[in-house]
Scaffold this active site. Structure first.
Site, PDB file in Angstrom:
ATOM      1  CG  HIS A 387      33.249  80.676  45.733  1.00 27.99           C
ATOM      2  ND1 HIS A 387      34.233  80.685  44.777  1.00 27.99           N
ATOM      3  CD2 HIS A 387      33.706  79.870  46.719  1.00 27.99           C
ATOM      4  CE1 HIS A 387      35.234  79.902  45.172  1.00 27.99           C
ATOM      5  NE2 HIS A 387      34.937  79.399  46.353  1.00 27.99           N
ATOM      6  CD  GLU A 388      32.187  79.633  50.334  1.00 29.84           C
ATOM      7  OE1 GLU A 388      32.127  78.392  50.383  1.00 29.84           O
ATOM      8  OE2 GLU A 388      33.269  80.250  50.295  1.00 29.84           O
ATOM      9  CG  HIS A 391      32.537  75.159  47.552  1.00 27.47           C
ATOM     10  ND1 HIS A 391      33.397  74.406  46.777  1.00 27.47           N
ATOM     11  CD2 HIS A 391      33.201  76.306  47.826  1.00 27.47           C
ATOM     12  CE1 HIS A 391      34.526  75.084  46.595  1.00 27.47           C
ATOM     13  NE2 HIS A 391      34.438  76.237  47.214  1.00 27.47           N
ATOM     14  CG  HIS A 394      30.576  69.607  43.907  1.00 31.97           C
ATOM     15  ND1 HIS A 394      31.910  69.915  43.729  1.00 31.97           N
ATOM     16  CD2 HIS A 394      30.436  68.341  43.444  1.00 31.97           C
ATOM     17  CE1 HIS A 394      32.532  68.874  43.177  1.00 31.97           C
ATOM     18  NE2 HIS A 394      31.659  67.906  42.998  1.00 31.97           N
TER      19      HIS A 394
END
Length: 596
Positions: A387-388, A391, A394
Site C-alpha cells: 500500500h505505502e 503511494h 505514485h
C-alpha cells in the site's frame, strides 16, 4: 523482531536514509536561513500583481519558497517521527511548523490581489505569452473567483475561522479525553477497561460474549452523551451550510466537491450504484451467519473471524519478495523503482522506542519518497508495505514527470495507487493458494475491505448527504432524528439476515470523519477506481498498464476526474463502481463454494 530497540540500536539497513534529503543538521540550518531570506523578498510584489512579468516572477519565488519549505518540514518531522521523545527533533519540528505558518502568511496576498482584477484583465493574463506555464493556476483562481468575497468580508470570514473549528475541537476533546468507557471482560475473563484502541480487538474476539459486552458498553457510553454530541454534530452541519450560503454555493455538498472540481453526480452515482449492489452485501451477511454457525447474526459479529485459528507468519524479506512477484503485471519499469526503494533505504522498517505508530509514505519534491512502517511479520503488514509503496511510486513518477507546481496529486486520487497494489497482491495470493483454509482467510480479509471501505463509507456518505439536506430544508436535527436516520441506513445496508441491534443507532456519535464533512466518499471512489484499474490490467495487459502508468505520471496536472478518465476510469459514470462490484461478486462466489 521481538524486542523493541532504542532508536540508536536500529541496524542501518532497516532505517531510512534521510541523508538523501539533508546531509546533516548544518545543511538543514543553511536552507532554513535561505527560506527566511527569501520571505523578505515577497513583500516587494505587493500591489504589482497586474503586470504579467511581476506575476511570473512572484509565482517563481512562491514555488521556490514552497519547495524549500516542504523539504525543511518533511525532514524535521520525519526525524521527529523516528523517536518522538527526542527533544532535539521535537524542537526542529516546531521550528519548521512556525516557518511554514510564516511563509503561508507572507504568500497569502497573491491570490486575492490577482482576483481583485476585472474579468477582462484576468482574461488578458490568461492568454498572455509570458504566463502560459501558469495558465492552469490562473484558471483555478478564476474558477474560484465567483465564491471569493470582498476584502473586508474575507477578513471577517478569516476571523470566524477559529470559531468554525469549535464543533470539531469539542468533539475531539469529548471523544479522546473526557469519555470514559466501562470495564468489560476479555477472553480470559479479566476485567479490562474498554478504550477506542481495544474496541476493535474485542470485536475480533472468538468469544461472542466478549464481542457483545464490548459492543453494548461502547454504544451505551455514547448514548449517555447523545445530547451533547448531537448538538456538536448539528453545529458542524450548521457551520457547513453557513459557509455554503455565504460563498454562494447551491448546497454544502456542492461546496465541498468544488475544490476538486467534482460534479455532484460522482457522489450520487456512488450511492445509487451501491444501493443496486446491496443484494450482494446481504448475501455476504447470509454467508457470514452460516460460517459463524449462529442462529442470529448481530452487529457485533461483523468482525468475528470466520476461519478457525489461522495465522500467517510472513517475514519482512518474504513480504518484499511476494509484493515484487504480485506487481509483475505492472511491468519492469515499475518493478525497477520498487527495487530501488527496497535497496536504497527508502523505508524505515520496524518499531523502535518512541517511534510514531502507523504507516505512511511522504517526501519532498526533488528527492525520492520515503516510507515509515512498523512492520510485524503478518499478512496485514505485507499489505501495508505494498500500500505505502503504491503511494511512494505514485509520488516518484509524478515528481519525475511534472514540474513542482503540478506534481502534487489530490486526496481524491491518492488512494488509487495504494489500493491498486493491494488488489494485485490479493489476486496473486488467491491464485497461488492451494490450502482451502488459507484461501478462506484471504477471501475474508478482502471481502471485509470491500465491506468497510466501499459499503460502510458509502453508508457514511449517505448519512452526511441526508443530514445536510434535512438541515438545509430547515428541519431540526435532534439526537433522536440523527439516530433514526442512522439506524434506518443500517437496516437497508445489512439486509434481512442481520439483526440490526438498537445500540448501533448511536454509531454516528463516534465517527470523527463526520467533522471533516463529505470526505469519506473518497475512500469508496478510490477503492472502486483501483479495483477497476486492476481488473483492466489483469484482463487487457500492456495497453491498460500504459494507461495506468500515464495516470501515475500525471500528478496534479489536471482535474482528478479528467486524469482518471484519460487512464480509462470514468468516475463520472457508475461503471468503475459496477466493475468493483463484479469483483466483490466473484470473491463472494469463491467463498460460497469453499463454504459448501
Amino acid at each position: 523482531m521481538n524486542q523493541v530497540l532504542k532508536r540508536n540500536d536500529v541496524p542501518v539497513e532497516q532505517s531510512w536514509k534521510l541523508e538523501d534529503l539533508f546531509a546533516d543538521q548544518k545543511a538543514w540550518d543553511k536552507e532554513y536561513q535561505e527560506v527566511k531570506e527569501a520571505l523578505q523578498k515577497v513583500a516587494a510584489f505587493q500591489g504589482k500583481l497586474h503586470n504579467p512579468t511581476a506575476i511570473k516572477q512572484c509565482f517563481e519565488l512562491e514555488d521556490s519558497i514552497s519547495l524549500h519549505m516542504e523539504r525543511l518540514y518533511v525532514y524535521a518531522n520525519m526525524k521527529h517521527h523516528e523517536d518522538t521523545t527526542e527533544p532535539t527533533y521535537q524542537a526542529l519540528s516546531d521550528k519548521a511548523k512556525k516557518l511554514s505558518v510564516e511563509s503561508g502568511e507572507a504568500l497569502s496576498f497573491i491570490s486575492p490581489e490577482i482576483l481583485s482584477l476585472s474579468d477582462e484583465e484576468l482574461n488578458k493574463l490568461l492568454n498572455h505569452q509570458e504566463l502560459q506555464f501558469y495558465k492552469r493556476t490562473l484558471d483555478e483562481m478564476i474558477r474560484e473567483k465567483q465564491h471569493i468575497l470582498s476584502k473586508s468580508e474575507e477578513a471577517l470570514l478569516a476571523q470566524v475561522g477559529n470559531l468554525s473549528q469549535a464543533p470539531s475541537t469539542i468533539f475531539s476533546m469529548l471523544n479522546n479525553a473526557d469519555l470514559k468507557f466501562p470495564k468489560v471482560k476479555n477472553e480470559q475473563g479479566e476485567e479490562v477497561e474498554l478504550t477506542h484502541g481495544r474496541y476493535i480487538q474485542f470485536l475480533e474476539s472468538r468469544n461472542r460474549d466478549v464481542r457483545k459486552e464490548a459492543f453494548q458498553a461502547m454504544y451505551a457510553t455514547y448514548g449517555k452523551n447523545k445530547n451533547t454530541i448531537g448538538a456538536t454534530l448539528a453545529a458542524n452541519i450548521t457551520k457547513n451550510i453557513f459557509y455554503s450560503k455565504v460563498r454562494k454555493y447551491p448546497s454544502a455538498l456542492e461546496m465541498s466537491l468544488y475544490g476538486d472540481n467534482i460534479k455532484k453526480e460522482v457522489y450520487t452515482n456512488l450511492i445509487d450504484t451501491i444501493h443496486e449492489s446491496l443484494p450482494l452485501m446481504h448475501r455476504y451477511m447470509e454467508l457470514r451467519k452460516k460460517l459463524l454457525k449462529v442462529d442470529e447474526l448481530h452487529m457485533y459479529d461483523l468482525f468475528a473471524p470466520l476461519v478457525d485459528e489461522y495465522k500467517m507468519d510472513i517475514t519482512y524479506e518474504q513480504a518484499k519478495e511476494t509484493v515484487k512477484e504480485s506487481l509483475k503485471p505492472l511491468g519492469q519499469d515499475y518493478l525497477n523503482i520498487l527495487q530501488e526503494g527496497f535497496s536504497n533505504r527508502w523505508i524505515d522498517v520496524y518499531e523502535n522506542e518512541g517511534k510514531r505508530n502507523g504507516a505512511y509514505s511522504w517526501g519532498a519534491y526533488g528527492t525520492h519518497p520515503y516510507v515509515l512502517l512498523n512492520h510485524k511479520d503478518n499478512l496485514n503488514s505485507m499489505f501495508t508495505l505494498t500500500h505505502e509503496m503504491g503511494h511512494a511510486i505514485h509520488s516518484y513518477l509524478s515528481d519525475e514527470s511534472q514540474p513542482y507546481r503540478f506534481a502534487q496529486y489530490t486526496i481524491f486520487l491518492a488512494e488509487v495507487a495504494s489500493t491498486l497494489n493491494e488488489a494485485l497482491l490479493m489476486d496473486y495470493m488467491l491464485k497461488k493458494s492451494t490450502d482451502p483454509k488459507e484461501k478462506m482467510y484471504l477471501l475474508t480479509y478482502y471481502m471485509d475491505q470491500f465491506r468497510t471501505t466501499v459499503f460502510r463509507q458509502t453508508m457514511f456518505a449517505e448519512f452526511e448527504k441526508i443530514t445536510h439536506e434535512r438541515a438545509e430544508q430547515g428541519d431540526s436535527l435532534t439526537p433522536q432524528e440523527l439516530s433514526k436516520i442512522y439506524y434506518d441506513l443500517n437496516l437497508k445496508y445489512y439486509g434481512k439476515d442481520m439483526v440490526v441491534d438498537k445500540d448501533i443507532e448511536m454509531e454516528w456519535a463516534r465517527i470523527p470523519h463526520f467533522y471533516n464533512s463529505f470526505y469519506v466518499y473518497k475512500y469508496a471512489t478510490g477503492f472502486s477506481a483501483a479495483t477497476s484499474f486492476s481488473k483492466q490490467i489483469l484482463e487487457e495487459g500492456q495497453p491498460a498498464v500504459d494507461r495506468y502508468l500515464g495516470f501515475l505520471k500525471s500528478g496534479g496536472s489536471d482535474y482528478s476526474i479528467s486524469i482518471l478518465k484519460r487512464a480509462g476510469v470514468d468516475m463520472s459514470s457508475p461503471e468503475p463502481i459496477k466493475q468493483a462490484m463484479d469483483v466483490f461478486k466473484d470473491l463472494l462466489e469463491q467463498m460460497e463454494k469453499l463454504a459448501k
